[in-house]
Motif scaffolding. Structure first.
Motif, PDB file in Angstrom:
ATOM      1  N   GLY A 156     -10.748 -24.925  33.994  1.00 14.58           N
ATOM      2  CA  GLY A 156      -9.792 -25.639  34.841  1.00 14.58           C
ATOM      3  C   GLY A 156      -8.351 -25.189  34.714  1.00 14.58           C
ATOM      4  N   GLU A 157      -8.076 -24.200  33.842  1.00 12.64           N
ATOM      5  CA  GLU A 157      -6.700 -23.751  33.623  1.00 12.64           C
ATOM      6  C   GLU A 157      -6.527 -22.325  34.149  1.00 12.64           C
ATOM      7  N   LYS A 158      -5.448 -22.114  34.922  1.00 10.46           N
ATOM      8  CA  LYS A 158      -5.189 -20.781  35.455  1.00 10.46           C
ATOM      9  C   LYS A 158      -3.862 -20.206  34.952  1.00 10.46           C
ATOM     10  N   GLU A 159      -2.929 -21.079  34.547  1.00 14.80           N
ATOM     11  CA  GLU A 159      -1.630 -20.640  34.040  1.00 14.80           C
ATOM     12  C   GLU A 159      -1.226 -21.607  32.932  1.00 14.80           C
ATOM     13  N   PHE A 160      -0.894 -21.058  31.753  1.00 18.30           N
ATOM     14  CA  PHE A 160      -0.635 -21.923  30.607  1.00 18.30           C
ATOM     15  C   PHE A 160       0.112 -21.185  29.501  1.00 18.30           C
ATOM     16  N   GLU A 161       0.604 -21.956  28.537  1.00 18.90           N
ATOM     17  CA  GLU A 161       1.183 -21.433  27.310  1.00 18.90           C
ATOM     18  C   GLU A 161       0.436 -22.060  26.151  1.00 18.90           C
ATOM     19  N   LYS A 215      -6.474 -28.353  23.292  1.00 17.81           N
ATOM     20  CA  LYS A 215      -7.679 -27.822  23.926  1.00 17.81           C
ATOM     21  C   LYS A 215      -7.724 -26.323  23.630  1.00 17.81           C
ATOM     22  N   THR A 216      -8.891 -25.802  23.311  1.00 18.76           N
ATOM     23  CA  THR A 216      -9.035 -24.366  23.044  1.00 18.76           C
ATOM     24  C   THR A 216      -9.749 -23.714  24.218  1.00 18.76           C
TER      25      THR A 216
END
Length: 157
Positions: free
Chosen positions: A111-116, A138-139
């Motif tokens: 569900g993640e496309k852009e993150f730090e 979350k890993t």
């Protein structure tokens, strides 16, 4: 054309950098407004200084003039990648385990496309990144081929 110029530049600059015990981080050939820029980012374990950038710039410029792969005016910029160093090669991910990184993916992972987050490991072409969503950790296990862009990220605590 742009990719050809990048490849020629990489070929020419690699032996120059080996002489200085430096590494090539990235080569970018891009247009800004009316001007074209050939940007070469270099680094060393102990960091690169302006004098070393000057040496590389001078030697690279001479060889680019000799081979003449760019048929129009451009600006050559040789510099350090800075605090937000790009992570391009698998070796970059291995080297910066434990560091805070930014990633943008070609397609979402969990569900993640852009993150730090913190790069926890890199093995078998999988980057394990721990991110924080509000108060929850979350890993994510991100396949190398899904990474569109990645770089070290600066945090302010």
């Amino acid at each position: 054309m742009s990719q050809d110029i990048v490849k020629v530049t990489e070929r020419i600059v690699t032996p120059i950098l080996q002489d200085l015990d430096a590494e090539l981080v990235d080569v970018v050939f891009e247009q800004e407004g009316k001007n074209w820029f050939l940007r070469v980012f270099i680094d060393k374990e102990e960091g690169i200084d302006i004098e070393e950038c000057g040496i590389v710039s001078e030697r690279l410029s001479e060889q680019l003039d000799e081979e003449d792969p760019i048929e129009f005016p451009y600006f050559l910029d040789v510099s350090s990648p800075g605090a937000e160093r790009p992570l391009k090669k698998k070796q970059d991910f291995e080297k910066y385990i434990g560091e805070y990184v930014y990633m943008k993916l070609y397609e979402p992972v969990d569900g993640e496309k852009e993150f730090e987050g913190t790069l926890r490991s890199f093995s078998s072409d999988i980057a394990e990144v721990e991110i924080r969503i509000k108060t929850r950790r979350k890993t994510l296990e991100v396949p190398f081929e899904k990474i569109a862009k990645a770089h070290l990220a600066v945090t302010f605590n």
